[in-house]
Design a protein around this motif. Structure first.
Motif, PDB file in Angstrom:
ATOM      1  N   LYS A 196       0.810  -1.227   0.000  1.00  0.00           N
ATOM      2  CA  LYS A 196       0.000   0.000   0.000  1.00  0.00           C
ATOM      3  C   LYS A 196       0.841   1.275   0.000  1.00  0.00           C
ATOM      4  CE  LYS A 196      -4.412  -1.304   1.913  1.00  0.00           C
ATOM      5  NZ  LYS A 196      -5.340  -1.110   3.013  1.00  0.00           N
ATOM      6  N   GLY A 197       2.133   1.126   0.111  1.00  0.00           N
ATOM      7  CA  GLY A 197       3.014   2.299   0.106  1.00  0.00           C
ATOM      8  C   GLY A 197       3.024   3.052   1.422  1.00  0.00           C
ATOM      9  N   ILE A 198       2.553   2.402   2.496  1.00  0.00           N
ATOM     10  CA  ILE A 198       2.505   3.090   3.805  1.00  0.00           C
ATOM     11  C   ILE A 198       3.853   2.982   4.520  1.00  0.00           C
ATOM     12  CG2 ILE A 198       1.348   3.127   6.075  1.00  0.00           C
ATOM     13  CD1 ILE A 198      -1.140   2.018   4.552  1.00  0.00           C
ATOM     14  N   GLY A 199       4.562   1.870   4.252  1.00  0.00           N
ATOM     15  CA  GLY A 199       5.848   1.629   4.894  1.00  0.00           C
ATOM     16  C   GLY A 199       6.792   2.812   4.792  1.00  0.00           C
ATOM     17  N   THR A 206       8.728  -1.710   3.642  1.00  0.00           N
ATOM     18  CA  THR A 206       8.718  -3.176   3.790  1.00  0.00           C
ATOM     19  C   THR A 206       8.510  -3.829   2.435  1.00  0.00           C
ATOM     20  OG1 THR A 206       6.365  -3.102   4.299  1.00  0.00           O
ATOM     21  CG2 THR A 206       7.875  -3.257   6.172  1.00  0.00           C
ATOM     22  N   ASN A 208       7.180  -6.520   0.248  1.00  0.00           N
ATOM     23  CA  ASN A 208       6.118  -7.531   0.381  1.00  0.00           C
ATOM     24  C   ASN A 208       6.465  -8.730  -0.499  1.00  0.00           C
ATOM     25  OD1 ASN A 208       5.030  -4.980   1.247  1.00  0.00           O
ATOM     26  ND2 ASN A 208       3.027  -5.960   1.265  1.00  0.00           N
ATOM     27  N   PRO A 244      -3.472  -5.642  11.281  1.00  0.00           N
ATOM     28  CA  PRO A 244      -4.777  -5.227  11.814  1.00  0.00           C
ATOM     29  C   PRO A 244      -4.898  -3.722  12.080  1.00  0.00           C
ATOM     30  CG  PRO A 244      -3.518  -6.383  13.493  1.00  0.00           C
ATOM     31  CD  PRO A 244      -2.763  -6.531  12.212  1.00  0.00           C
ATOM     32  N   THR A 245      -3.757  -3.033  12.280  1.00  0.00           N
ATOM     33  CA  THR A 245      -3.824  -1.598  12.578  1.00  0.00           C
ATOM     34  C   THR A 245      -4.296  -0.800  11.369  1.00  0.00           C
ATOM     35  OG1 THR A 245      -1.940  -1.964  14.037  1.00  0.00           O
ATOM     36  CG2 THR A 245      -2.484   0.335  13.542  1.00  0.00           C
ATOM     37  N   LEU A 246      -3.789  -1.172  10.200  1.00  0.00           N
ATOM     38  CA  LEU A 246      -4.066  -0.370   9.002  1.00  0.00           C
ATOM     39  C   LEU A 246      -5.060  -1.025   8.056  1.00  0.00           C
ATOM     40  CD1 LEU A 246      -0.340   0.452   8.456  1.00  0.00           C
ATOM     41  CD2 LEU A 246      -2.061   2.102   9.170  1.00  0.00           C
ATOM     42  N   LYS A 254      -0.084 -11.269   4.953  1.00  0.00           N
ATOM     43  CA  LYS A 254       0.996 -10.636   4.197  1.00  0.00           C
ATOM     44  C   LYS A 254       2.342 -11.010   4.821  1.00  0.00           C
ATOM     45  CE  LYS A 254       0.510  -6.211   3.440  1.00  0.00           C
ATOM     46  NZ  LYS A 254       0.089  -4.809   3.231  1.00  0.00           N
ATOM     47  N   GLU A 256       5.994  -9.436   4.984  1.00  0.00           N
ATOM     48  CA  GLU A 256       6.737  -8.224   4.597  1.00  0.00           C
ATOM     49  C   GLU A 256       7.955  -8.022   5.472  1.00  0.00           C
ATOM     50  OE1 GLU A 256       4.282  -4.792   4.968  1.00  0.00           O
ATOM     51  OE2 GLU A 256       3.088  -5.678   6.548  1.00  0.00           O
ATOM     52  N   ARG A 280       7.796 -11.337  18.680  1.00  0.00           N
ATOM     53  CA  ARG A 280       6.517 -11.038  19.348  1.00  0.00           C
ATOM     54  C   ARG A 280       5.356 -11.373  18.420  1.00  0.00           C
ATOM     55  NH1 ARG A 280       3.951  -6.459  17.302  1.00  0.00           N
ATOM     56  NH2 ARG A 280       5.317  -5.083  16.109  1.00  0.00           N
ATOM     57  N   LYS A 283       0.109  -7.180  16.654  1.00  0.00           N
ATOM     58  CA  LYS A 283      -0.927  -6.563  17.508  1.00  0.00           C
ATOM     59  C   LYS A 283      -1.691  -5.480  16.748  1.00  0.00           C
ATOM     60  CE  LYS A 283       1.886  -5.510  20.926  1.00  0.00           C
ATOM     61  NZ  LYS A 283       2.502  -5.043  22.137  1.00  0.00           N
TER      62      LYS A 283
HETATM   63  C1  LIG Z   1       8.759  -5.419  12.036  1.00  0.00           C
HETATM   64  C2  LIG Z   1       7.323  -5.133  11.707  1.00  0.00           C
HETATM   65  C3  LIG Z   1       6.348  -5.299  12.681  1.00  0.00           C
HETATM   66  C4  LIG Z   1       5.015  -5.048  12.393  1.00  0.00           C
HETATM   67  N1  LIG Z   1       4.082  -5.220  13.375  1.00  0.00           N
HETATM   68  C5  LIG Z   1       2.791  -4.934  13.121  1.00  0.00           C
HETATM   69  C6  LIG Z   1       1.793  -5.079  14.150  1.00  0.00           C
HETATM   70  O1  LIG Z   1       2.056  -5.505  15.264  1.00  0.00           O
HETATM   71  N2  LIG Z   1       0.525  -4.741  13.841  1.00  0.00           N
HETATM   72  C7  LIG Z   1       0.161  -4.280  12.608  1.00  0.00           C
HETATM   73  O2  LIG Z   1      -0.996  -3.971  12.415  1.00  0.00           O
HETATM   74  N3  LIG Z   1       1.069  -4.173  11.618  1.00  0.00           N
HETATM   75  C8  LIG Z   1       2.360  -4.478  11.838  1.00  0.00           C
HETATM   76  N4  LIG Z   1       3.301  -4.349  10.847  1.00  0.00           N
HETATM   77  C9  LIG Z   1       2.845  -4.106   9.475  1.00  0.00           C
HETATM   78  C10 LIG Z   1       2.782  -2.652   9.114  1.00  0.00           C
HETATM   79  O3  LIG Z   1       1.469  -2.272   9.398  1.00  0.00           O
HETATM   80  C11 LIG Z   1       3.091  -2.552   7.621  1.00  0.00           C
HETATM   81  O4  LIG Z   1       4.443  -2.770   7.446  1.00  0.00           O
HETATM   82  C12 LIG Z   1       2.683  -1.261   7.018  1.00  0.00           C
HETATM   83  O5  LIG Z   1       1.293  -1.311   6.961  1.00  0.00           O
HETATM   84  C13 LIG Z   1       3.241  -1.075   5.619  1.00  0.00           C
HETATM   85  O6  LIG Z   1       2.573  -1.829   4.688  1.00  0.00           O
HETATM   86  P1  LIG Z   1       2.826  -1.677   3.131  1.00  0.00           P
HETATM   87  O7  LIG Z   1       4.134  -2.344   2.826  1.00  0.00           O
HETATM   88  O8  LIG Z   1       1.658  -2.396   2.499  1.00  0.00           O
HETATM   89  O9  LIG Z   1       2.841  -0.246   2.816  1.00  0.00           O
HETATM   90  C14 LIG Z   1       4.635  -4.620  11.090  1.00  0.00           C
HETATM   91  C15 LIG Z   1       5.629  -4.478  10.108  1.00  0.00           C
HETATM   92  C16 LIG Z   1       6.956  -4.729  10.391  1.00  0.00           C
HETATM   93  C17 LIG Z   1       7.990  -4.576   9.334  1.00  0.00           C
END
Ligand SMILES: Cc1cc2nc3c(=O)[nH]c(=O)nc-3n(C[C@H](O)[C@H](O)[C@H](O)COP(=O)(O)O)c2cc1C
Ligand SMILES: Nc1ncnc2c1ncn2[C@@H]1O[C@H](COP(=O)(O)OP(=O)(O)O)[C@@H](O)[C@H]1O
Length: 313
Positions: A196-199, A206, A208, A244-246, A254, A256, A280, A283
């Motif tokens: 999604k380009g949020i990273g 990240t 994917n 789950p956050t986004l 996924k 990533e 971990r 979350k």
């Molecule tokens: C080390 C790491 C830990 C992450 N932990 C969580 C998490 O606990 N909960 C969550 O909702 N997303 C987690 N994410 C995912 C991020 O939400 C995700 O990398 C971000 O949405 C970017 O997504 P994109 O590559 O589609 O842009 C984690 C990503 C990484 C790299």
């Protein structure tokens, strides 16, 4: 290593030592059998390994999706590394599964067969009546003057090393046990696809990963990993989960990875992710800022873990 795609395609010109099994993962138990095969074949005989694909469980238990430790090309690659000379990858079908052990053995063991010795694992004989298959194998082999050697199961931490146990360990996140049992790091390989380009927006780009749909994905969570890209090794952190956050609707898992000290665009490129250990669970955070804070902590923890690992070595 020569590869044959049917039992009938292989007709050994030289006397050989033979083993058979599925060998998914080519773990240390499998490696023990193959070492034995090569040892007993040394100089005098050629070494032959017969394997089957797809996995019998994929064909016979159609109500449950089956996941592999190795894709077929990974299995072939791992088998090649062991040094065997001939590999037969015979198709496993429902019809084939109905073949009685006796009839199956007659297909490969007959007066003209060049097989001189057979090495078997503690449970590696297939056939409809699997229970009696070892006795059957010994009886028929004896008739043709073929010696059968059984290799005892390999145990690690009191547990028999088997592909099934390794699959279970990976699904529980026990990567260390799985890695010790495999004899190498469990690896997820594939091409980098767009997310999604949020990273990048939160300073944690990240990559994917798109992997083979039949490859076993370990338990969801955050992992310390190593990344092989163009034969260079990097350290990094991996998230296996549903974000789950986004992500509000898409429940698709996924895979990533954020690679430390790396800044290249690798869309469409192949990478290998070597799994080291779980850090971990994934979350759901109340905000993207909280998620970012946690990912910063993950980075610190994982870098600490890797620097301790270096000191031990
Ligand atoms: C080390 C790491 C830990 C992450 N932990 C969580 C998490 O606990 N909960 C969550 O909702 N997303 C987690 N994410 C995912 C991020 O939400 C995700 O990398 C971000 O949405 C970017 O997504 P994109 O590559 O589609 O842009 C984690 C990503 C990484 C790299
Ligand atoms: N350190 C890094 N780790 C992972 N990917 C990186 C890194 N630096 C640059 N990239 C590139 O950025 C992309 C990820 O950026 P991101 O904003 O998360 O986009 P997407 O959502 O498309 O994955 C990767 O696919 C890769 O091409």
């Amino acid at each position: 290593m020569k590869i044959y795609s049917l039992i009938n395609e292989f007709s050994s010109l030289d006397p050989c030592v033979f083993t058979l099994g599925i060998f998914d993962g080519v773990h240390i138990g499998h490696q023990k059998i193959i070492k034995n095969l090569i040892l007993r074949s040394r100089k005098k005989y050629c070494s032959v390994l017969l394997t089957f694909h797809p996995h019998p469980k994929e064909i016979l238990n159609t109500n449950k999706k089956f996941f592999y430790l190795n894709t077929l090309s990974e299995r072939i690659y791992n088998l090649k590394k062991t040094g065997i000379e001939h590999l037969i990858v015979h198709p496993f079908t429902t019809n084939f599964s109905k073949l009685r052990t006796k009839d199956f053995l007659k297909k490969i063991l007959h007066p003209k067969s060049k097989i001189r010795k057979i090495i078997t694992g503690y449970d590696s004989i297939i056939g409809k009546n699997r229970d009696s298959s070892y006795e059957e194998l010994k009886k028929i082999s004896h008739k043709y003057g073929i010696k059968v050697y059984k290799v005892n199961p390999y145990k690690f931490q009191k547990k028999i090393v088997s592909s099934t146990h390794i699959r279970e360990s990976l699904l529980l996140g026990n990567i260390q046990w799985a890695n010790r049992a495999l004899g190498y790091f469990y690896t997820l390989s594939g091409n980098v696809i767009e997310g999604k380009g949020i990273g990048k927006m939160i300073n944690f780009p990240t990559a994917n990963l798109q992997i083979d749909s039949k490859k076993l994905i370990p338990k969801q969570g955050v992992y310390a990993v190593k990344i092989n890209y163009l034969n260079n090794m990097y350290l990094g952190m991996l998230n296996i989960g549903i974000n789950p956050t986004l992500e509000k609707e898409n429940r698709k898992i996924k895979i990533e990875v954020h690679i430390f000290d790396f800044f290249e665009n690798i869309y469409g490129k192949k990478i290998d992710i070597l799994m080291i250990r779980i850090i971990r669970e994934e979350k759901k955070f109340n905000s993207i800022q909280e998620l970012k804070k946690q990912i910063c902590m993950d980075k610190i923890n994982i870098q600490k873990f890797f620097s301790c690992e270096k000191k031990i070595r």
